[in-house]
Design a protein around this motif. Sequence first.
Motif, PDB file in Angstrom:
ATOM      1  N   LYS A  19     141.350 -54.087 -23.248  1.00 51.79           N
ATOM      2  CA  LYS A  19     142.142 -53.462 -24.300  1.00 51.79           C
ATOM      3  C   LYS A  19     141.442 -52.278 -24.944  1.00 51.79           C
ATOM      4  CE  LYS A  19     144.673 -54.526 -28.543  1.00 51.79           C
ATOM      5  NZ  LYS A  19     145.035 -55.583 -29.532  1.00 51.79           N
ATOM      6  N   LEU A  20     140.141 -52.374 -25.176  1.00 56.91           N
ATOM      7  CA  LEU A  20     139.394 -51.296 -25.815  1.00 56.91           C
ATOM      8  C   LEU A  20     138.512 -50.534 -24.822  1.00 56.91           C
ATOM      9  CD1 LEU A  20     138.277 -53.144 -29.083  1.00 56.91           C
ATOM     10  CD2 LEU A  20     140.254 -51.650 -28.756  1.00 56.91           C
ATOM     11  N   GLY A  29     139.464 -53.651 -34.410  1.00 61.21           N
ATOM     12  CA  GLY A  29     138.605 -53.624 -33.233  1.00 61.21           C
ATOM     13  C   GLY A  29     137.132 -53.458 -33.535  1.00 61.21           C
ATOM     14  N   GLY A  30     136.788 -53.305 -34.834  1.00 56.83           N
ATOM     15  CA  GLY A  30     135.389 -53.137 -35.215  1.00 56.83           C
ATOM     16  C   GLY A  30     135.066 -51.706 -35.568  1.00 56.83           C
ATOM     17  N   PHE A  59     136.123 -47.056 -30.402  1.00 55.46           N
ATOM     18  CA  PHE A  59     135.298 -48.108 -30.990  1.00 55.46           C
ATOM     19  C   PHE A  59     133.905 -48.101 -30.381  1.00 55.46           C
ATOM     20  CE2 PHE A  59     139.673 -49.324 -31.562  1.00 55.46           C
ATOM     21  CZ  PHE A  59     139.703 -49.846 -32.844  1.00 55.46           C
ATOM     22  N   SER A  60     132.968 -48.661 -31.100  1.00 50.83           N
ATOM     23  CA  SER A  60     131.596 -48.711 -30.586  1.00 50.83           C
ATOM     24  C   SER A  60     131.538 -49.468 -29.261  1.00 50.83           C
ATOM     25  CB  SER A  60     130.664 -49.353 -31.621  1.00 50.83           C
ATOM     26  OG  SER A  60     131.088 -50.660 -31.939  1.00 50.83           O
ATOM     27  N   VAL A  61     132.373 -50.497 -29.116  1.00 52.30           N
ATOM     28  CA  VAL A  61     132.346 -51.281 -27.876  1.00 52.30           C
ATOM     29  C   VAL A  61     132.929 -50.501 -26.703  1.00 52.30           C
ATOM     30  CG1 VAL A  61     132.428 -53.478 -29.098  1.00 52.30           C
ATOM     31  CG2 VAL A  61     134.568 -52.365 -28.417  1.00 52.30           C
ATOM     32  N   THR A  62     133.750 -49.466 -26.985  1.00 49.13           N
ATOM     33  CA  THR A  62     134.381 -48.714 -25.902  1.00 49.13           C
ATOM     34  C   THR A  62     133.351 -47.978 -25.060  1.00 49.13           C
ATOM     35  OG1 THR A  62     136.256 -48.380 -27.396  1.00 49.13           O
ATOM     36  CG2 THR A  62     136.263 -47.140 -25.354  1.00 49.13           C
ATOM     37  N   ASP A  63     132.272 -47.546 -25.686  1.00 45.45           N
ATOM     38  CA  ASP A  63     131.249 -46.802 -24.944  1.00 45.45           C
ATOM     39  C   ASP A  63     130.589 -47.639 -23.855  1.00 45.45           C
ATOM     40  OD1 ASP A  63     131.633 -44.462 -26.404  1.00 45.45           O
ATOM     41  OD2 ASP A  63     130.144 -44.995 -27.910  1.00 45.45           O
TER      42      ASP A  63
END
Length: 476
Positions: free
Chosen positions: A285-286, A326-327, A275-279
């Motif tokens: 969770k992500l 998750g987006g 997901f973009s937020v993972t970066d």
Amino acid sequence: MRQFKRNKAFLFFSFTVVICSMGFGQIKHGLKDGKGRHVIPRGFVVNTNDHKGEVFFDANDYLRMVRLGANTQVIRLELGKLSSFPGGALDNDYLKKLDTLVGLGQKMAIKTVFKMTVYGVDSFVWEDFWKNQNNEHQTYINAWKVVWKRFASNPFVLGYDIVNEPRKLSMDISYDDLTKKHLIPLYQKIIDECHAITANKKVLIQSIFMNKGEGIDNNQYAEITAPLNRSNIIFAPHIYQDKIDFIKPVMDRFDKESDLLNAPILIGEWGFPTFSVTDTTISGKLGQLAYRELYIRTAEVFDEMGVGTIKAWFLGNRSMQNFLPGGPSTWAIFSDKKDAGTVERIYLTDVIASPYPQTIAGDIQSFMFNHAKRILDIKVIPDNQKGISTIFVGANRHYPDGFSILIDTDVVLFHDPLKRVGLQVYKCPPEINPTDFEWDSVTQKLTVRKWPKSNEGIHIKIVPGIRNFEEPLNQK
């Protein structure tokens, strides 16, 4: 680089599909090449386009693939550029692009598999396709024939993944009946027509991609419950598993299907999208730590089974999809907004680029890379008559402090990155020639020209650093 060029001729594969006999501890997957060497295919899905348009690659991109452990690429074909389906037409420029991608791979000793997707046509209705009332099957096969004839004599084209993620969608039929009554007969027809043109190529098959919410035991792919009764086939399931406890059960089911099909497994795509937020998120969770743990467990199961694996996608992050809770998410392994991409998602690529035995002259009994200890453990029964062996080490990311090679209790070689002199000898009996072992820092591979013994078991370990020689060889 000079050594790499010299080695290319030895990597000129002509694969024979096998499931190795289940002797003591022996893995049953992988492939055998024309010399009888045991090969583990690994690499990436290579897209010819993304949501922003065409994607282009050059020789540097393919060198990066090699340095990530690739010896195989899967090129996604667009049905609209190869067929006469509504909205489609044969595009000769597209064929030239395919020539280029195969050629770039060939120069880096990377084999090619082509995979057909249904993109690029005005619409593709799966129910109409299965009913075949307007001869859709032959139109589809005719698109494949363009590719089969073009690459029939190219030894660097391994084979063809003939139907990507086939669907049921709104059809009033069970997945089992769809598989037995429609999918298997279609596969048999395509395989027969393919092998009539190019009998030595491998045909990769998948199972039905189930509708959203209809997965069983967290597996989105319907089980194949009928034999195919064809040779030269490879079972190429996908696994996009986000629940760590389901990785092994899903792979165990695939293993059972491979027995039914009498076909080795090459995982055609793997790796839950990021997901973009993972970066920007480390934990949670992500977060990156959770992804690293998930990918490591997946890689461990792959190693245990000895399967080949193809990671989606060798691509930059020009666009994201938004179909998961998750987006925005993507399968791209690079985070920069370029087509090929250069900025690695390290929390993914360090796991993807795990050390492993690429090509072994003989039979691989087992292998496993321990990500915590950074130890690659391999057991083989070598056959020196079959040529050279190669092991991907990935020292630039896994062994920046250098590494040592332990072969049984007889040979200890090591590489000190500060000295830049290749491999050095710590221990080697006089009857063994240490120059039979060569380290190539460009390709990040270890080449073995001759094993210390042949036709009997050998235990190889690659360990971090150059002062680990007191560790017992049988320690896990």
